[in-house]
Design an enzyme around this catalytic site. Structure first.
Site, PDB file in Angstrom:
ATOM      1  N   CYS A 176      40.134  34.954  43.573  1.00 37.04           N
ATOM      2  CA  CYS A 176      39.536  33.626  43.403  1.00 37.04           C
ATOM      3  C   CYS A 176      39.423  32.920  44.753  1.00 37.04           C
ATOM      4  CB  CYS A 176      40.362  32.775  42.454  1.00 37.04           C
ATOM      5  SG  CYS A 176      39.684  31.112  42.232  1.00 37.04           S
ATOM      6  N   LYS A 195      42.366  42.487  40.740  1.00 37.11           N
ATOM      7  CA  LYS A 195      40.990  42.133  41.121  1.00 37.11           C
ATOM      8  C   LYS A 195      41.055  41.399  42.457  1.00 37.11           C
ATOM      9  CE  LYS A 195      36.682  40.227  39.265  1.00 37.11           C
ATOM     10  NZ  LYS A 195      36.216  39.189  40.174  1.00 37.11           N
ATOM     11  N   HIS A 235      35.308  42.716  44.061  1.00 38.37           N
ATOM     12  CA  HIS A 235      34.122  41.873  44.174  1.00 38.37           C
ATOM     13  C   HIS A 235      33.563  42.081  45.583  1.00 38.37           C
ATOM     14  CE1 HIS A 235      31.737  38.127  43.254  1.00 38.37           C
ATOM     15  NE2 HIS A 235      31.549  38.277  44.554  1.00 38.37           N
ATOM     16  N   GLY A 255      29.837  41.992  41.271  1.00 38.95           N
ATOM     17  CA  GLY A 255      29.060  41.192  42.216  1.00 38.95           C
ATOM     18  C   GLY A 255      27.572  41.424  42.107  1.00 38.95           C
ATOM     19  N   GLY A 257      29.756  38.971  35.665  1.00 37.08           N
ATOM     20  CA  GLY A 257      30.313  37.625  35.602  1.00 37.08           C
ATOM     21  C   GLY A 257      29.254  36.570  35.374  1.00 37.08           C
ATOM     22  N   ARG A 258      28.799  35.952  36.469  1.00 36.80           N
ATOM     23  CA  ARG A 258      27.912  34.791  36.347  1.00 36.80           C
ATOM     24  C   ARG A 258      26.596  35.104  35.643  1.00 36.80           C
ATOM     25  NH1 ARG A 258      27.202  33.007  42.209  1.00 36.80           N
ATOM     26  NH2 ARG A 258      27.585  35.238  42.548  1.00 36.80           N
TER      27      ARG A 258
END
Length: 325
Positions: A101, A140, A170, A204, A227-228
């Site tokens: 993060c 991660k 990532h 990613g 993810g996004r």
């Protein structure tokens, strides 16, 4: 691909852990569309051992979403070990440690991607957590802290030696945050390192079925994490799985069908929380949906969506959008 005894099949697609996104309702929806494994929002080890109720609620998982991973973060070894033992009692299939993060309130305090500046502590925590619980422990993380310290190839070996069962990478540094393009070349290097024997999961910028397939084919990863790209588009898992299985794009999903999925996302969020909190939680993800791209003069509609406070307001906006798409 297997993580210890957990068989995720060939070319698994995983839902990334995302704060304020991957709550139980969203996880179940993505699971229904084909996600092979889902992750909770990240859980603060400090808050968990202090029995903060909002944090404890993040441990709520259901059998319907299995296999499911609970992700924790923190910077103190004893605290992380204690939190890991609490998490184990919630019976997730996997315990994941967040060393990725990048946000200031986490990384700036030495947790999350902040650990990329303190590798000895990262390894100490990883080894201690892996030794403390019986369930598989995974990690991660990112390529490194910044462009001058992309240490992931060596770091991956060190983390493996700590006893983790899989590693998610990532393809950005902490300094990049979420800007620029994810660099998968180093993820590929980790995967192709003959000394690595645990599964490597890439993350990613996977926004299309074609890109997911390319990541498997070109970089050899064992799984791909999305993810996004799932914001306002939980059906991306359906699209990706179909393409991986058939080599062809899925028959077009109608705009009406997609809007109904978003309506269901609203219903699920409200049911999980309540109307006020459910709408606050879900509206910014709906506003980011690629379904609305290309609609002329959509800016004001997006603002209205971000300000909506009731289901009635949101559904009225959806009804107006339906006339335009």
């Amino acid at each position: 691909m297997k993580i210890k005894d957990i068989d995720l099949g060939k070319h698994p697609i995983l839902l990334a852990p995302m704060e304020d996104v991957t709550d139980p309702a969203f996880r179940l929806m993505c699971k229904g569309f084909g996600a092979d494994m889902v992750y909770t929002e990240f859980v603060s080890s400090d808050a968990l051992i202090r029995s903060v109720s909002k944090t404890e609620q993040k441990l709520n998982i259901s059998d319907e979403e299995r296999p499911v991973a609970i992700q924790i973060y923190g910077k103190d070894t004893d605290t992380m070990v204690e939190a890991a033992r609490i998490v184990e009692q919630a019976r997730p299939d996997i315990l994941d440690i967040n060393f990725g993060c990048p946000v200031k309130r986490v990384a700036g305090k030495g947790a999350g991607a902040g650990m990329l500046q303190n590798i000895p502590k990262m390894l100490e925590i990883t080894r201690a957590v892996a030794d403390a619980v019986k369930i598989p422990v995974t990690v991660k993380t990112r390529l490194g802290w910044d462009a001058g310290s992309k240490i992931i190839v060596d770091l991956a070996e060190q983390l493996q030696d700590c006893g983790i069962a899989a590693l998610t990478i990532h393809g950005r540094t902490r300094a990049q945050m979420y800007t620029g393009e994810a660099d998968w070349t180093l993820i590929g290097e980790v995967k192709n390192n003959p000394r690595m024997h645990i599964p490597i999961i890439g993350n990613g910028d996977v926004t299309t079925p074609q890109r997911a397939k390319e990541c498997f084919d070109r970089y050899g990863v064992d799984a791909v994490m999305i993810g996004r790209a799932s914001f306002g588009r939980p059906w991306i898992f359906k699209e990706v799985k179909h393409y991986l299985e058939t080599g062809e794009g899925i028959p077009p999903l109608s705009s009406e069908w997609k809007l109904n999925v978003l309506r269901q996302e609203v219903e699920d969020s409200v049911k999980l929380l309540d109307e006020r909190r459910g709408i606050l939680h879900v509206r910014r993800h709906l506003a980011a949906s690629p379904l609305f791209k290309g609609i002329p003069n959509f800016r004001e509609t997006r603002i209205a969506m971000l300000r909506a406070e009731t289901k009635e307001e949101l559904y009225r906006i959806f009804d107006e959008i339906e006339k335009l798409i």
